[in-house]
Enzyme design. Structure first.
Site, mmCIF file in Angstrom:
data_model
loop_
_atom_site.group_PDB
_atom_site.id
_atom_site.type_symbol
_atom_site.label_atom_id
_atom_site.label_comp_id
_atom_site.label_asym_id
_atom_site.label_seq_id
_atom_site.Cartn_x
_atom_site.Cartn_y
_atom_site.Cartn_z
ATOM 1 N N GLY A 135 -31.807 -57.319 -23.584
ATOM 2 C CA GLY A 135 -30.835 -57.063 -24.646
ATOM 3 C C GLY A 135 -29.994 -55.820 -24.412
ATOM 4 O O GLY A 135 -29.381 -55.296 -25.335
ATOM 5 N N LYS B 81 -16.898 -53.289 -29.680
ATOM 6 C CA LYS B 81 -16.043 -52.153 -29.271
ATOM 7 C C LYS B 81 -14.573 -52.524 -29.092
ATOM 8 O O LYS B 81 -13.753 -51.664 -28.769
ATOM 9 C CB LYS B 81 -16.544 -51.577 -27.933
ATOM 10 N N ASP C 13 -17.213 -51.734 -19.969
ATOM 11 C CA ASP C 13 -17.967 -51.242 -21.129
ATOM 12 C C ASP C 13 -17.936 -49.710 -21.185
ATOM 13 O O ASP C 13 -17.736 -49.120 -22.256
ATOM 14 C CB ASP C 13 -19.418 -51.768 -21.044
ATOM 15 N N LYS D 138 -16.123 -47.032 -23.796
ATOM 16 C CA LYS D 138 -16.869 -45.978 -24.493
ATOM 17 C C LYS D 138 -16.228 -44.599 -24.304
ATOM 18 O O LYS D 138 -16.081 -43.843 -25.272
ATOM 19 C CB LYS D 138 -18.324 -45.956 -23.995
HETATM 20 N N1 LIG Z 1 -27.022 -54.772 -26.855
HETATM 21 C C1 LIG Z 1 -26.788 -53.513 -27.056
HETATM 22 O O1 LIG Z 1 -27.572 -52.633 -26.671
HETATM 23 C C2 LIG Z 1 -25.571 -53.107 -27.752
HETATM 24 C C3 LIG Z 1 -24.636 -54.031 -28.157
HETATM 25 N N2 LIG Z 1 -23.511 -53.637 -28.795
HETATM 26 C C4 LIG Z 1 -22.532 -54.621 -29.169
HETATM 27 O O2 LIG Z 1 -23.098 -55.557 -30.100
HETATM 28 C C5 LIG Z 1 -22.314 -56.741 -30.073
HETATM 29 C C6 LIG Z 1 -23.241 -57.936 -30.114
HETATM 30 O O3 LIG Z 1 -23.982 -58.013 -28.973
HETATM 31 P P1 LIG Z 1 -25.126 -59.084 -28.828
HETATM 32 O O4 LIG Z 1 -25.895 -59.198 -30.061
HETATM 33 O O5 LIG Z 1 -25.833 -58.759 -27.591
HETATM 34 O O6 LIG Z 1 -24.283 -60.426 -28.613
HETATM 35 P P2 LIG Z 1 -24.800 -61.914 -28.654
HETATM 36 O O7 LIG Z 1 -24.017 -62.662 -27.642
HETATM 37 O O8 LIG Z 1 -26.269 -61.967 -28.556
HETATM 38 O O9 LIG Z 1 -24.399 -62.414 -30.095
HETATM 39 C C7 LIG Z 1 -23.073 -62.556 -30.456
HETATM 40 C C8 LIG Z 1 -23.005 -63.260 -31.772
HETATM 41 O O10 LIG Z 1 -21.655 -63.351 -32.131
HETATM 42 C C9 LIG Z 1 -21.399 -64.653 -32.602
HETATM 43 N N3 LIG Z 1 -20.003 -64.980 -32.421
HETATM 44 C C10 LIG Z 1 -19.273 -65.026 -31.319
HETATM 45 N N4 LIG Z 1 -18.024 -65.395 -31.596
HETATM 46 C C11 LIG Z 1 -17.962 -65.580 -32.914
HETATM 47 C C12 LIG Z 1 -16.945 -65.988 -33.825
HETATM 48 N N5 LIG Z 1 -15.717 -66.237 -33.419
HETATM 49 N N6 LIG Z 1 -17.260 -66.091 -35.117
HETATM 50 C C13 LIG Z 1 -18.503 -65.816 -35.570
HETATM 51 N N7 LIG Z 1 -19.490 -65.438 -34.757
HETATM 52 C C14 LIG Z 1 -19.227 -65.327 -33.461
HETATM 53 C C15 LIG Z 1 -22.276 -65.516 -31.779
HETATM 54 O O11 LIG Z 1 -22.405 -66.773 -32.400
HETATM 55 P P3 LIG Z 1 -23.376 -67.910 -31.820
HETATM 56 O O12 LIG Z 1 -24.754 -67.463 -32.169
HETATM 57 O O13 LIG Z 1 -22.944 -69.110 -32.557
HETATM 58 O O14 LIG Z 1 -23.118 -67.941 -30.359
HETATM 59 C C16 LIG Z 1 -23.531 -64.684 -31.754
HETATM 60 O O15 LIG Z 1 -24.298 -64.952 -32.884
HETATM 61 C C17 LIG Z 1 -21.445 -56.643 -28.839
HETATM 62 O O16 LIG Z 1 -20.128 -56.316 -29.200
HETATM 63 C C18 LIG Z 1 -22.047 -55.480 -28.066
HETATM 64 O O17 LIG Z 1 -21.123 -54.762 -27.310
HETATM 65 C C19 LIG Z 1 -23.267 -52.337 -29.081
HETATM 66 C C20 LIG Z 1 -24.154 -51.391 -28.751
HETATM 67 C C21 LIG Z 1 -25.367 -51.698 -28.017
HETATM 68 N N1 LIG Z 2 -24.007 -53.199 -22.774
HETATM 69 C C1 LIG Z 2 -24.085 -51.904 -23.308
HETATM 70 C C2 LIG Z 2 -24.755 -51.968 -24.620
HETATM 71 C C3 LIG Z 2 -24.233 -50.983 -25.527
HETATM 72 O O1 LIG Z 2 -23.081 -50.765 -25.764
HETATM 73 C C4 LIG Z 2 -24.910 -51.015 -22.389
HETATM 74 O O2 LIG Z 2 -25.530 -51.544 -21.502
HETATM 75 O O3 LIG Z 2 -24.908 -49.823 -22.595
#
Ligand SMILES: NC(=O)C1=CN([C@@H]2O[C@H](COP(=O)(O)OP(=O)(O)OC[C@H]3O[C@@H](n4cnc5c(N)ncnc54)[C@H](OP(=O)(O)O)[C@@H]3O)[C@@H](O)[C@H]2O)C=CC1
Ligand SMILES: N[C@@H](CC=O)C(=O)O
Length: 810
Positions: A659, A574, A673, A677
């Site tokens: 998650g 975001k 957050d 939004k």
């Molecule tokens: N969880 C949810 O319900 C929701 C999440 N989101 C968004 O999704 C996104 C991801 O969340 P989430 O999967 O939980 O995050 P995680 O922390 O689980 O994963 C983040 C990933 O990003 C990688 N990363 C971080 N920095 C870099 C970089 N500089 N270059 C390349 N890769 C990088 C990490 O690498 P490494 O594995 O090496 O650490 C990791 O693989 C967030 O922005 C979140 O706001 C949006 C809506 C809902």
């Molecule tokens: N951390 C966020 C995930 C989606 O954006 C939430 O809890 O709603």
């Protein structure tokens, strides 16, 4: 009768010659078999001649290599005793050419006549060897029949004499008649050659003279392809072409036939069948003058030429002046510079021509010389040349009078950021050619091929960033859904790159998705965002999409450059959409201008469709008056889960494990957050707002946010467990619940706690669900309500996946 012509690779080794034998022996009709020299031999002979001319005695070594090559073939094809006899006869032929090369070596000079004898020698030997393969086969020396005459200094076929001589021996033809290609004789009975594509020409002349039922050109490809298969892996063989289509495609780089050589059969409407010696079962391409139904494919093939330059002469003094074009082309013709494409706008202010890059400097000098006077008078003010260009041409008879072809063509180019420098289309509407930078050739060809040949089938090239909670689930979805998407939606998802913060792996041909994370960690190179981004741009693949599943600021900063390079961006992150309004707006405008997508539906409500419906309302002219929402899955899960047995600190960890939370849950607990939004929604609703415009009460007191690390925070927050539970209990006793809400009204947004009773629509909002009520001009009394899972890897990955698919909907 059939005429079969076998090219250099078809007779390039004993193995391939045996394939030729099989093909010939399987035919029932009487045959004329025209053969080229053994692959590479003509080049070697010319090399030997050039060395001899320079007095370099290695010319004899080159000749010995040629002899050796033929001896090996003879030895492999025939039993020993027969091989000896054939070698003896071959020796006599070699003695002849050796004597000529010796003469050139002594005199350090080569005549046109000796050059013709030397360069056509390969066909004489190959035809002799091949004629010995067929029982009762007969060798005809083409030079006795194919006659040439000098026309404007060039050996040109004397059709009348040739036809006469060929017809004289028609009765002497047996079942298999072998003729060497390329070689001919002039009026003085001196050897001449038929030039480029000479063996095809020999075959076409014989086929036309004997009224053959078909001319079969046996080569090393299956036929004419829809595009160059070295560039377009999904190019496929075209089963039918008209003569004109075949000529156009050949002209523009498809080297299956050399256009002038097919004229004799074209005039007599004799079909040409292109076949592959190495894959004779393949259907091949049939070229004839049958008209195909108009409803059939409008575009038959795509051709391209590279290593060309675009020369443009421009000047106001050119407008309305006659003879400018004539002088331009005359200056090119004087030095035998071939003009590949011509383009002139009706303003007559400029004329552009495409020429080979190798002659571009010379061409500029010639034009400058020709227009010296006009340049001095400023009537011609610019002669420019763009190098590293390529020409792409689409060809098809049925384009004629069909609307929408060029629209579709140039639309597909524009969407993929391929700039077009010049366009040419003749009134015949058989060919539309356009000039692009050579670096865009592959992308351009892929795009056109997809648009016209695989429109039922779109490839999306994905570059995934982030392999955490959401990224991992997305990969699983891509892996599981790919086949269904291909079959049901005609969409192919190709993962061409993947990176996390540690490793990266890219391959423009596509990576294997099954097991990709293991491969990434085992075989990937060290991650480097700059290198990753540059490669994505350099690959220049059509329908490229960068998918951001990180929460990283640096990644959000690459979007602008990607969009500017016509690469779509799909993001769950975001940060970009909730940073400065100006950069958010710039991203959206750039995407719009470039015809690519910038999609971020998951930024609000994870997999819930909120941004889409909001956009639809706004686009339909509705005005958003009020938004009331619970937008945090994590915080709603917390307020629904904490009780006397489950303290806040424990539930925070649980939300992370499930998650729901951000990688750093403090982003949720500080209210950031939700601020992000509601800001995104406000912007999408048409309000120009910044984060600082939003009043926010954090979910936990600010002092905990000031902890140095997440670890410290998790330790400290335990002390707040009691107070939080206390508040929850008090509300529960009063029949109320706590929610963490967001509101936008009258252009003002707030984020914080709300205490609600059972009548409130948010009262029954379970688990990590989100809800949004949209009040607008159209939804005034009864707001539009969207409700459902608002967080979690599965739903978020599904939302990202849906955005990826949306990129294909153009
Ligand atoms: N969880 C949810 O319900 C929701 C999440 N989101 C968004 O999704 C996104 C991801 O969340 P989430 O999967 O939980 O995050 P995680 O922390 O689980 O994963 C983040 C990933 O990003 C990688 N990363 C971080 N920095 C870099 C970089 N500089 N270059 C390349 N890769 C990088 C990490 O690498 P490494 O594995 O090496 O650490 C990791 O693989 C967030 O922005 C979140 O706001 C949006 C809506 C809902
Ligand atoms: N951390 C966020 C995930 C989606 O954006 C939430 O809890 O709603």
């Amino acid at each position: 009768m059939k005429v079969l012509k076998f090219g250099g690779t078809s007779v390039g080794s004993s193995d391939s010659i045996l394939k030729v034998k099989k093909i010939v022996e399987e035919q029932k009709e009487q045959l004329v078999v025209v053969v080229s020299a053994v692959g590479g031999v003509t080049d070697q002979l010319i090399k030997a001649a050039n060395l001899a001319k320079k007095g370099e005695n290695i010319c004899f070594d080159v000749l010995s290599e040629v002899k050796e090559k033929h001896y090996n073939i003879i030895g492999e094809l025939f039993p020993l005793d027969i091989a000896q006899t054939i070698k003896f006869k071959t020796d006599q032929l070699f003695d002849e050419v050796s004597t000529i090369i010796k003469g050139v070596y002594m005199l350090k000079e080569i005549t046109e006549k000796s050059e013709a004898i030397i360069s056509s020698f390969g066909e004489r030997v190959s035809s002799f060897i091949i004629s010995q393969l067929f029982e009762g086969g007969k060798l005809f020396e083409s030079q006795k029949f194919i006659k040439t005459d000098k026309v404007f200094g060039k050996d040109t076929v004397d059709f009348e004499e040739t036809e006469k001589r060929l017809l004289e021996v028609k009765d002497e033809l047996v079942q298999v008649n072998v003729f060497p290609g390329f070689i001919a004789c002039n009026k003085k009975d001196e050897v001449t050659t038929l030039g480029r594509g000479g063996s095809d020409y020999t075959a076409a002349i014989i086929a036309a003279t004997y009224d053959a039922e078909v001319l079969e050109i046996w080569t090393d490809v299956n036929g004419f392809m829809t595009a160059d298969p070295r560039i377009i892996s999904r190019a496929y063989c075209i089963d039918k072409l008209s003569y004109s289509e075949a000529m156009e495609l050949s002209h523009f780089g498809a080297k299956v036939i050399y256009p002038p050589t097919i004229l004799p059969v074209y005039k007599k409407s004799i079909p040409i069948l292109i076949k592959n010696t190495f894959n004779p079962e393949a259907q091949g391409t049939l070229i004839n003058d049958e008209k195909e139904p108009l409803k059939d494919k409008k575009i038959k093939g795509i051709s391209s030429i590279k290593d060309v330059s675009l020369l443009t002469i421009q000047g106001i003094g050119m407008i309305g002046v006659t003879g400018i074009a004539m002088r331009l082309f005359k200056s090119m013709a004087q030095e035998n510079i071939n003009v590949i494409l011509i383009s002139q706008a009706s303003s007559e202010n400029s004329i552009s021509i495409v020429i080979e890059s190798a002659v571009s400097k010379k061409a500029v000098k010639l034009v400058e010389k020709e227009f010296k006077a006009e340049i001095a008078l400023n009537q011609v003010n610019n002669i420019s040349v763009e190098t590293d260009m390529a020409v792409i041409a689409i060809v098809g008879e049925n384009m004629k009078h069909t609307t929408g072809i060029s629209g579709k063509l140039f639309n597909s180019m524009g969407r993929n950021g391929v700039n077009i420098y010049a366009i040419a289309q003749g009134a015949s509407e058989l060919n539309i050619s356009f000039v692009v930078k050579e670096k865009d050739l592959k992308k351009g060809l892929n795009t056109v091929h997809e648009a016209f040949f695989l429109s039922h089938f779109t490839v999306l090239n994905l570059f995934l960033i982030g392999t955490g909670t959401v990224g991992k689930m997305l990969i699983e979805k891509i892996n599981n859904q790919s086949e269904k998407l291909l079959n049901e939606n005609k969409l192919r998802l190709r993962v061409a790159g993947i990176t996390n913060s540690r490793k990266m792996m890219l391959n423009p041909q596509g990576l294997v998705v099954n097991g990709i994370l293991n491969d990434l960690m085992a075989e990937g190179e060290q991650a480097n965002l700059d290198v990753f981004t540059q490669r994505v741009k350099d690959y220049n693949l059509a329908n490229s999409i960068v998918v951001d599943c990180t929460a990283n600021q640096a990644i959000s900063e690459i979007y602008q450059g990607l969009l500017e390079s016509n690469i779509s961006v799909v993001t769950a992150n975001k940060i970009a959409t909730s940073s400065g309004y100006e950069s958010y707006q710039k991203l959206k405008t750039t995407a719009l201008n470039k015809g690519v997508k910038f999609l971020f539906e998951t930024n609000v409500g994870a997999g819930l469709p909120i941004i889409g419906p909001l956009n639809n309302l706004v686009m339909s002219g509705d005005k958003i008056l009020k938004l009331e929402a619970v937008l945090s899955g994590t915080l709603n899960y917390i307020v629904n889960t904490v009780d006397e047995n489950k303290p806040l600190s424990e539930v925070i960890l649980e939300a992370k494990e499930k998650g729901f939370s951000e990688p750093d849950p403090r982003i949720d607990l500080s209210g950031t957050d939700v601020v992000r939004k509601i800001l995104i929604l406000a912007r999408e609703a048409g309000y120009e707002m910044e984060q600082s415009d939003i009043d926010v009460v954090p979910f936990v007191p600010q002092k905990y946010m000031d902890c140095a690390s997440l670890e410290d925070f998790m330790k400290e927050i335990v002390e707040y467990d009691g107070a939080f539970e206390q508040k929850r209990k008090e509300l529960a006793n009063a029949g109320k619940k706590l929610r963490y809400g967001a509101k936008l009204e009258g252009g003002k947004a707030t984020v914080g706690f709300i205490e609600i009773d059972s009548k409130h629509p948010f009262f029954d909002l379970e688990g990590s669900n989100n809800i949004i009520l949209i009040n607008s001009e159209h939804y005034k009394e009864h707001p539009m309500q969207i409700k459902g899972y608002g967080a979690g890897a599965d739903v978020t990955a599904a939302g990202v996946f849906a955005d990826i698919i949306k990129v294909a909907n153009k």
